[in-house]
Design a protein around this motif. Structure first.
Motif, PDB file in Angstrom:
ATOM      1  N   THR A 101       0.603  -1.291   0.032  1.00  0.00           N
ATOM      2  CA  THR A 101      -0.010   0.058  -0.007  1.00  0.00           C
ATOM      3  C   THR A 101       0.883   0.943   0.135  1.00  0.00           C
ATOM      4  O   THR A 101       2.164   1.163   0.119  1.00  0.00           O
ATOM      5  CB  THR A 101      -0.880  -0.027   1.007  1.00  0.00           C
ATOM      6  OG1 THR A 101      -0.073   0.200   2.425  1.00  0.00           O
ATOM      7  CG2 THR A 101      -1.713  -1.302   1.544  1.00  0.00           C
ATOM      8  N   GLU A 102       0.196   2.425  -0.267  1.00  0.00           N
ATOM      9  CA  GLU A 102       0.906   3.704  -0.183  1.00  0.00           C
ATOM     10  C   GLU A 102       1.582   3.856   1.216  1.00  0.00           C
ATOM     11  O   GLU A 102       2.698   4.571   1.587  1.00  0.00           O
ATOM     12  CB  GLU A 102       0.229   4.771  -0.529  1.00  0.00           C
ATOM     13  CG  GLU A 102      -0.271   4.917  -2.010  1.00  0.00           C
ATOM     14  CD  GLU A 102      -1.023   6.037  -2.136  1.00  0.00           C
ATOM     15  OE1 GLU A 102      -1.016   7.118  -1.556  1.00  0.00           O
ATOM     16  OE2 GLU A 102      -1.544   6.035  -3.492  1.00  0.00           O
ATOM     17  N   ALA A 103       0.716   3.271   2.232  1.00  0.00           N
ATOM     18  CA  ALA A 103       1.513   3.430   3.604  1.00  0.00           C
ATOM     19  C   ALA A 103       2.442   2.445   4.166  1.00  0.00           C
ATOM     20  O   ALA A 103       2.861   2.126   5.170  1.00  0.00           O
ATOM     21  CB  ALA A 103       0.134   3.269   4.681  1.00  0.00           C
ATOM     22  N   SER A 104       3.200   1.858   3.069  1.00  0.00           N
ATOM     23  CA  SER A 104       3.795   0.646   3.280  1.00  0.00           C
ATOM     24  C   SER A 104       3.244  -0.690   4.039  1.00  0.00           C
ATOM     25  O   SER A 104       4.380  -1.129   4.737  1.00  0.00           O
ATOM     26  CB  SER A 104       5.253   1.254   3.779  1.00  0.00           C
ATOM     27  OG  SER A 104       5.702   2.175   3.067  1.00  0.00           O
ATOM     28  N   HIS A 105       2.334  -0.650   3.901  1.00  0.00           N
ATOM     29  CA  HIS A 105       1.779  -2.050   4.335  1.00  0.00           C
ATOM     30  C   HIS A 105       2.106  -3.210   3.309  1.00  0.00           C
ATOM     31  O   HIS A 105       1.710  -2.627   2.324  1.00  0.00           O
ATOM     32  CB  HIS A 105       0.114  -2.096   4.911  1.00  0.00           C
ATOM     33  CG  HIS A 105       0.226  -1.427   6.235  1.00  0.00           C
ATOM     34  ND1 HIS A 105       0.060  -0.132   6.303  1.00  0.00           N
ATOM     35  CD2 HIS A 105      -0.105  -1.914   7.460  1.00  0.00           C
ATOM     36  CE1 HIS A 105      -0.302   0.256   7.511  1.00  0.00           C
ATOM     37  NE2 HIS A 105      -0.070  -0.830   8.231  1.00  0.00           N
ATOM     38  N   GLY A 106       2.208  -4.414   3.591  1.00  0.00           N
ATOM     39  CA  GLY A 106       2.468  -5.179   2.570  1.00  0.00           C
ATOM     40  C   GLY A 106       1.668  -6.591   2.516  1.00  0.00           C
ATOM     41  O   GLY A 106       1.472  -7.185   3.597  1.00  0.00           O
ATOM     42  N   LEU A 107       1.635  -7.373   1.368  1.00  0.00           N
ATOM     43  CA  LEU A 107       0.845  -8.590   1.353  1.00  0.00           C
ATOM     44  C   LEU A 107       1.848  -9.415   0.455  1.00  0.00           C
ATOM     45  O   LEU A 107       2.127  -9.050  -0.787  1.00  0.00           O
ATOM     46  CB  LEU A 107      -0.447  -8.465   0.765  1.00  0.00           C
ATOM     47  CG  LEU A 107      -1.307  -9.685   0.723  1.00  0.00           C
ATOM     48  CD1 LEU A 107      -1.541 -10.367   1.853  1.00  0.00           C
ATOM     49  CD2 LEU A 107      -2.537  -9.334  -0.012  1.00  0.00           C
ATOM     50  N   SER A 123       4.163  -0.966   8.240  1.00  0.00           N
ATOM     51  CA  SER A 123       5.062  -0.106   7.952  1.00  0.00           C
ATOM     52  C   SER A 123       6.369  -0.001   8.879  1.00  0.00           C
ATOM     53  O   SER A 123       7.293   0.707   8.406  1.00  0.00           O
ATOM     54  CB  SER A 123       4.802   1.367   7.979  1.00  0.00           C
ATOM     55  OG  SER A 123       3.893   1.639   9.163  1.00  0.00           O
ATOM     56  N   SER A 124       6.200  -0.593  10.003  1.00  0.00           N
ATOM     57  CA  SER A 124       7.404  -0.670  10.955  1.00  0.00           C
ATOM     58  C   SER A 124       8.365  -1.860  10.649  1.00  0.00           C
ATOM     59  O   SER A 124       9.299  -1.840  11.456  1.00  0.00           O
ATOM     60  CB  SER A 124       6.897  -0.709  12.568  1.00  0.00           C
ATOM     61  OG  SER A 124       6.230  -1.684  12.711  1.00  0.00           O
ATOM     62  N   MET A 125       7.987  -2.731   9.781  1.00  0.00           N
ATOM     63  CA  MET A 125       8.563  -3.989   9.489  1.00  0.00           C
ATOM     64  C   MET A 125       9.518  -3.960   8.265  1.00  0.00           C
ATOM     65  O   MET A 125       9.182  -3.038   7.326  1.00  0.00           O
ATOM     66  CB  MET A 125       7.470  -5.008   9.522  1.00  0.00           C
ATOM     67  CG  MET A 125       6.808  -5.332  10.709  1.00  0.00           C
ATOM     68  SD  MET A 125       5.540  -6.437  10.604  1.00  0.00           S
ATOM     69  CE  MET A 125       4.633  -6.730  12.027  1.00  0.00           C
ATOM     70  N   ILE A 126      10.642  -4.680   8.252  1.00  0.00           N
ATOM     71  CA  ILE A 126      11.150  -4.923   7.063  1.00  0.00           C
ATOM     72  C   ILE A 126      10.766  -5.878   5.719  1.00  0.00           C
ATOM     73  O   ILE A 126      10.612  -7.164   6.282  1.00  0.00           O
ATOM     74  CB  ILE A 126      12.941  -5.101   7.261  1.00  0.00           C
ATOM     75  CG1 ILE A 126      13.330  -4.179   8.451  1.00  0.00           C
ATOM     76  CG2 ILE A 126      13.655  -5.418   6.219  1.00  0.00           C
ATOM     77  CD1 ILE A 126      14.532  -4.578   8.819  1.00  0.00           C
ATOM     78  N   ALA A 127      10.343  -5.391   4.930  1.00  0.00           N
ATOM     79  CA  ALA A 127       9.770  -5.945   3.740  1.00  0.00           C
ATOM     80  C   ALA A 127      10.410  -7.121   3.560  1.00  0.00           C
ATOM     81  O   ALA A 127       9.950  -8.435   3.266  1.00  0.00           O
ATOM     82  CB  ALA A 127       9.255  -5.170   2.727  1.00  0.00           C
ATOM     83  N   SER A 128      11.796  -6.945   3.221  1.00  0.00           N
ATOM     84  CA  SER A 128      12.622  -8.239   2.544  1.00  0.00           C
ATOM     85  C   SER A 128      12.635  -9.444   3.619  1.00  0.00           C
ATOM     86  O   SER A 128      12.578 -10.503   3.166  1.00  0.00           O
ATOM     87  CB  SER A 128      13.900  -7.796   2.204  1.00  0.00           C
ATOM     88  OG  SER A 128      14.507  -7.295   3.533  1.00  0.00           O
ATOM     89  N   ILE A 129      12.663  -9.172   4.859  1.00  0.00           N
ATOM     90  CA  ILE A 129      12.428 -10.296   5.940  1.00  0.00           C
ATOM     91  C   ILE A 129      11.294 -10.753   5.807  1.00  0.00           C
ATOM     92  O   ILE A 129      10.946 -12.122   5.921  1.00  0.00           O
ATOM     93  CB  ILE A 129      12.582  -9.741   7.200  1.00  0.00           C
ATOM     94  CG1 ILE A 129      14.126  -9.152   7.387  1.00  0.00           C
ATOM     95  CG2 ILE A 129      12.578 -10.860   8.132  1.00  0.00           C
ATOM     96  CD1 ILE A 129      14.661  -8.714   8.592  1.00  0.00           C
ATOM     97  N   SER A 130      10.082 -10.097   5.647  1.00  0.00           N
ATOM     98  CA  SER A 130       8.509 -10.778   5.676  1.00  0.00           C
ATOM     99  C   SER A 130       8.829 -11.673   4.308  1.00  0.00           C
ATOM    100  O   SER A 130       8.038 -12.740   4.078  1.00  0.00           O
ATOM    101  CB  SER A 130       7.749  -9.688   5.484  1.00  0.00           C
ATOM    102  OG  SER A 130       7.688  -8.675   6.628  1.00  0.00           O
ATOM    103  N   VAL A 131       9.258 -11.075   3.104  1.00  0.00           N
ATOM    104  CA  VAL A 131       9.069 -11.713   2.073  1.00  0.00           C
ATOM    105  C   VAL A 131       9.939 -12.992   2.041  1.00  0.00           C
ATOM    106  O   VAL A 131       9.367 -14.105   1.843  1.00  0.00           O
ATOM    107  CB  VAL A 131       9.783 -11.033   0.844  1.00  0.00           C
ATOM    108  CG1 VAL A 131      10.180 -11.937  -0.417  1.00  0.00           C
ATOM    109  CG2 VAL A 131       8.826  -9.999   0.507  1.00  0.00           C
ATOM    110  N   GLU A 132      11.142 -13.132   2.825  1.00  0.00           N
ATOM    111  CA  GLU A 132      11.992 -14.332   2.690  1.00  0.00           C
ATOM    112  C   GLU A 132      11.183 -15.176   3.780  1.00  0.00           C
ATOM    113  O   GLU A 132      11.141 -16.526   3.481  1.00  0.00           O
ATOM    114  CB  GLU A 132      13.301 -14.106   3.510  1.00  0.00           C
ATOM    115  CG  GLU A 132      14.168 -15.283   3.547  1.00  0.00           C
ATOM    116  CD  GLU A 132      15.523 -14.929   3.783  1.00  0.00           C
ATOM    117  OE1 GLU A 132      16.466 -15.657   4.310  1.00  0.00           O
ATOM    118  OE2 GLU A 132      15.796 -13.625   4.334  1.00  0.00           O
ATOM    119  N   ALA A 133      10.732 -14.865   4.960  1.00  0.00           N
ATOM    120  CA  ALA A 133       9.788 -15.774   5.647  1.00  0.00           C
ATOM    121  C   ALA A 133       8.561 -16.416   5.094  1.00  0.00           C
ATOM    122  O   ALA A 133       8.389 -17.496   5.121  1.00  0.00           O
ATOM    123  CB  ALA A 133       9.080 -15.046   6.666  1.00  0.00           C
TER     124      ALA A 133
END
Length: 156
Positions: A101-107, A123-133
């Motif tokens: 999202t524009e607010a840096s929430h990811g799916l 938005s407080s989380m690191i997207a690349s770590i979420s993706v890897e998980a």
């Protein structure tokens, strides 16, 4: 007292211990807000963390799984609606869906033969770590998933 409902009144699926363990382990990662496993054929919810399970319906899950049948249309449309939030599609193919999202929430959704792994982050989380998980959990279940993932998720 009649208005009180148990958690089983809200969760329309049976949680298997192995799947519950996987979800629990994923939720210990500081860069995962919500996590679910969906059946990649039927789109039914297999397991989800409690906060997501209370919001996620089988129709929401099915809609997400159906994206993998025609990712080109999703990519061309450019957006995905999920749980009352509009996400911009960053990547969509037959294996994965990455949205933000524009607010840096990811799916993130990772498609496998048996399951679709769904992970969200804020938005407080690191997207690349979420993706890897999400990718590791998807890979774990695709490679058998008979025993719980020693070292697969713990190293994140």
């Amino acid at each position: 007292m009649e208005d009180l409902k148990t958690i089983t009144d809200f969760i329309p699926f049976a949680i298997k211990p192995l799947h519950l363990q996987a979800i629990d382990r994923m939720m210990r990662i500081p860069h995962v807000e919500d996590c679910a496993l969906l059946d990649s054929k039927s789109g039914e919810i297999v397991s989800a963390n409690k906060a997501l399970a209370l919001r996620l319906s089988n129709s929401d899950a099915k809609q997400l799984v159906d994206i993998f049948a025609d990712p080109n249309t999703t990519r061309a449309r450019g957006t995905v609606q999920f749980l009352h939030r509009e996400y911009e599609v960053i990547r969509a193919d037959s294996y994965s869906l990455y949205c933000q999202t524009e607010a840096s929430h990811g799916l993130i959704a990772v498609n496998g033969e048996k399951y679709v792994t769904v992970v969200s982050y804020n938005s407080s989380m690191i997207a690349s770590i979420s993706v890897e998980a999400a990718e590791r959990m998807g890979e774990y279940f695709e490679n058998g998933g008979d025993e719980f993932m020693p070292g697969k998720i713990d190293s994140l």
